[in-house]
Design a protein around this motif. Structure first.
Motif, PDB file in Angstrom:
ATOM      1  N   SER A  43      33.192 -36.747  -1.237  1.00 11.22           N
ATOM      2  CA  SER A  43      34.404 -36.075  -0.781  1.00 11.22           C
ATOM      3  C   SER A  43      34.710 -36.464   0.656  1.00 11.22           C
ATOM      4  O   SER A  43      35.864 -36.730   1.018  1.00 11.22           O
ATOM      5  CB  SER A  43      34.234 -34.553  -0.892  1.00 11.22           C
ATOM      6  OG  SER A  43      35.324 -33.870  -0.300  1.00 11.22           O
ATOM      7  N   VAL A  97      43.810 -29.250  -7.385  1.00 10.08           N
ATOM      8  CA  VAL A  97      42.399 -29.097  -7.724  1.00 10.08           C
ATOM      9  C   VAL A  97      42.238 -28.169  -8.922  1.00 10.08           C
ATOM     10  O   VAL A  97      41.450 -28.439  -9.835  1.00 10.08           O
ATOM     11  CB  VAL A  97      41.605 -28.560  -6.514  1.00 10.08           C
ATOM     12  CG1 VAL A  97      40.182 -28.205  -6.898  1.00 10.08           C
ATOM     13  CG2 VAL A  97      41.608 -29.592  -5.390  1.00 10.08           C
ATOM     14  N   GLY A 102      38.583 -31.123  -9.258  1.00  4.86           N
ATOM     15  CA  GLY A 102      38.355 -31.709  -7.938  1.00  4.86           C
ATOM     16  C   GLY A 102      38.087 -33.195  -7.983  1.00  4.86           C
ATOM     17  O   GLY A 102      38.650 -33.967  -7.195  1.00  4.86           O
ATOM     18  N   SER A 149      42.964 -30.632  -0.584  1.00  8.82           N
ATOM     19  CA  SER A 149      42.313 -30.675  -1.888  1.00  8.82           C
ATOM     20  C   SER A 149      40.801 -30.826  -1.731  1.00  8.82           C
ATOM     21  O   SER A 149      40.021 -30.221  -2.474  1.00  8.82           O
ATOM     22  CB  SER A 149      42.879 -31.822  -2.734  1.00  8.82           C
ATOM     23  OG  SER A 149      42.797 -33.055  -2.066  1.00  8.82           O
ATOM     24  N   ASN A 153      38.069 -28.016  -2.980  1.00  7.42           N
ATOM     25  CA  ASN A 153      37.059 -28.445  -3.941  1.00  7.42           C
ATOM     26  C   ASN A 153      35.646 -28.157  -3.428  1.00  7.42           C
ATOM     27  O   ASN A 153      34.833 -27.550  -4.136  1.00  7.42           O
ATOM     28  CB  ASN A 153      37.230 -29.948  -4.206  1.00  7.42           C
ATOM     29  CG  ASN A 153      36.281 -30.454  -5.269  1.00  7.42           C
ATOM     30  OD1 ASN A 153      36.057 -29.803  -6.283  1.00  7.42           O
ATOM     31  ND2 ASN A 153      35.705 -31.617  -5.034  1.00  7.42           N
ATOM     32  N   ASN A 219      33.859 -32.205 -11.626  1.00  6.18           N
ATOM     33  CA  ASN A 219      34.821 -31.104 -11.657  1.00  6.18           C
ATOM     34  C   ASN A 219      34.074 -29.820 -11.992  1.00  6.18           C
ATOM     35  O   ASN A 219      33.108 -29.841 -12.762  1.00  6.18           O
ATOM     36  CB  ASN A 219      35.879 -31.330 -12.745  1.00  6.18           C
ATOM     37  CG  ASN A 219      36.618 -32.639 -12.591  1.00  6.18           C
ATOM     38  OD1 ASN A 219      37.285 -32.877 -11.602  1.00  6.18           O
ATOM     39  ND2 ASN A 219      36.499 -33.517 -13.593  1.00  6.18           N
TER      40      ASN A 219
END
Length: 460
Positions: A43, A97, A102, A149, A153, A219
């Motif tokens: 991320s 999201v 995510g 986002s 997430n 996710n």
């Protein structure tokens, strides 16, 4: 001794995790921590590239000499437009999201960065009209949405006791895209390269970020299909109070990141290379210290750290005003760097406050255990997108304030006076809402009253 967890390990069929309970100590220790940290790492990479693309124009304008036919006011307007779009798209990126997941949205948002990067590569040359630059700048704004986002997430992956650290690392890793692209610009200018060389370096990095997200991220099923959370978060007064405070911290960070180089050129006559030598230091330190702000907030309370941070920001801004009136470049640069550091520290402490506030709201409603944790994660994740969007609008205000100050006074000093007043108001709001205790009561009486009638936020 913590009882053994009866929760099943996360199912990752199709990259979806069906069960996720980070507040369960055993689950977190045996399974959750490893998965959360892996998602955090990738991320950070994607958000880092997004920030770099968003702030491309803060360095591209340094290449735009007299042959481009743009005035300082034109350049401030251009960077204001880029900042504005980056703020606005944070709202739909937050919803994304919950709609797509995510991991899935990280892939899509990373791939979309190819559009502004390639477009800038095509138009970046003398003779291009100012309106064309504005339109391409609009496209670059989508890079600012990645932050919202990404934070939404990652907020779902970590337990409350770790959120300050995790969100600080995630945001700091993204924020550091600002000084990194400025350092790359310095290297390109120093090697006598042009803006297209800079852009060509970032196009493959966008592809790498998307591919790694597809391979290594997950996710969380419980976050999906909860778009109503944003509507509920928007009804909470604390969402907008925290958004105002975030204008003062992140709005300052991103606004100064876009404006610093232009101020050095316009007010102190620095060349592009001289400006590039100075501009990266502040954003670099501000990015690196953001996790420290989160850690301090975990330890001492986000509200306390935020309060005194605004005091320090006001003091640094006062020095900036003095430096501007005396035309002292060393003092001006020093004060600006201190402001960057303080804005990064405040970014970490304010974002730590958000999940704490909504967890306190859950407890005030009589919820407990996993039910309270789910409520807190649901609303704080949605609120982060809205708060991030409004906070980024502070960057627009800073660039417009500098633009007007140069048009009216020929320097940025007038804008700095306005920033000083804002930090004073932010201090008062932080104290009045999150730290003030009712007069005439003992500490114990005030604490008991707050537990019953209002939230005690000093520890959030």
């Amino acid at each position: 001794m913590t009882a053994p967890s009866t929760a099943p390990a996360p199912s990752r069929g199709g990259r979806w995790i069906e069960h996720w309970d980070p507040e369960d100590e055993t689950f977190w220790r045996t399974t959750g921590r490893r998965v959360a940290r892996r998602n955090l790492a990738f991320s950070v990479l994607s958000e880092h590239i997004g920030f770099s693309v968003w702030t491309l124009w803060s360095v591209l304008v340094l290449f735009m000499g007299p042959e481009y036919g743009l005035t300082p006011a034109d350049k401030f307007l251009l960077t204001s437009v880029v900042t504005l779009v980056g703020a606005v798209v944070r709202v739909p990126y937050t919803f994304a999201v919950a709609v797509f997941g995510g991991r899935n949205w990280t892939i899509v948002s990373a791939c979309s960065l190819l559009v502004p990067t390639i477009a800038a590569f095509v138009v970046m040359k003398p003779g291009t009209s100012f309106s064309t630059f504005l339109w391409v700048g609009l496209l670059a704004g989508i890079g600012g949405g990645n932050f919202a986002s990404s934070m939404t997430n990652i907020n779902a992956f970590f337990p409350l006791r770790r959120k300050g650290w995790a969100l600080g690392i995630n945001a700091g890793g993204g924020n550091i895209g600002v000084p990194v692209i400025q350092l790359v610009t310095l290297a390109v200018i120093g090697a006598h390269g042009g803006p297209r060389v800079l852009l060509a370096l970032y196009i493959p990095l966008v592809v790498v970020a998307a591919v790694l997200a597809a391979l290594f991220m997950d996710n969380i099923a419980s976050v999906r299909n909860d778009t109503g959370a944003a509507k509920d978060a928007a009804k909470e007064a604390h969402t907008w109070i925290m958004a105002f405070l975030y204008v003062g911290t992140f709005g300052s960070f991103i606004g100064y990141s876009f404006a610093f180089g232009q101020v050095l050129q316009s007010q102190f006559g620095r060349t592009p290379l001289q400006a590039a030598y100075l501009t990266f230091v502040g954003p670099l330190l501000g990015s690196l210290i953001r996790p420290v702000g989160g850690w301090l907030a975990d330890r001492y309370g986000g509200a306390r750290i935020t309060l005194w941070n605004f005091v320090a920001m006001a003091g640094a801004t006062a020095v900036l005003v003095v430096a501007g009136t005396q035309k002292s470049l060393p003092l001006f640069v020093t004060a600006f760097v201190v402001l960057f550091v303080l804005s990064g520290l405040g970014n970490g402490s304010t974002y730590k406050m958000i999940p704490g506030i909504f967890q306190a709201k859950a407890l005030a409603k009589g919820l407990s255990g996993e039910e309270a944790a789910v409520y807190g994660r649901r609303l704080s994740g949605a609120a982060m997108g809205l708060i991030g969007a409004v906070g980024a609008l502070g960057g627009v205000g800073i660039n417009l304030a500098f633009r007007q100050s140069f048009l009216s006074y020929g320097s940025g000093t007038g804008a700095c006076v306005a920033f000083l007043a804002f930090y004073g108001v932010a201090f008062v709001v932080t104290w009045a809402v999150y730290l003030r205790r009712p007069a005439g009561r003992t500490r114990a009486e005030a604490a008991a009253s707050e537990a019953k009638h209002r939230l005690g936020y000093a520890e959030v």
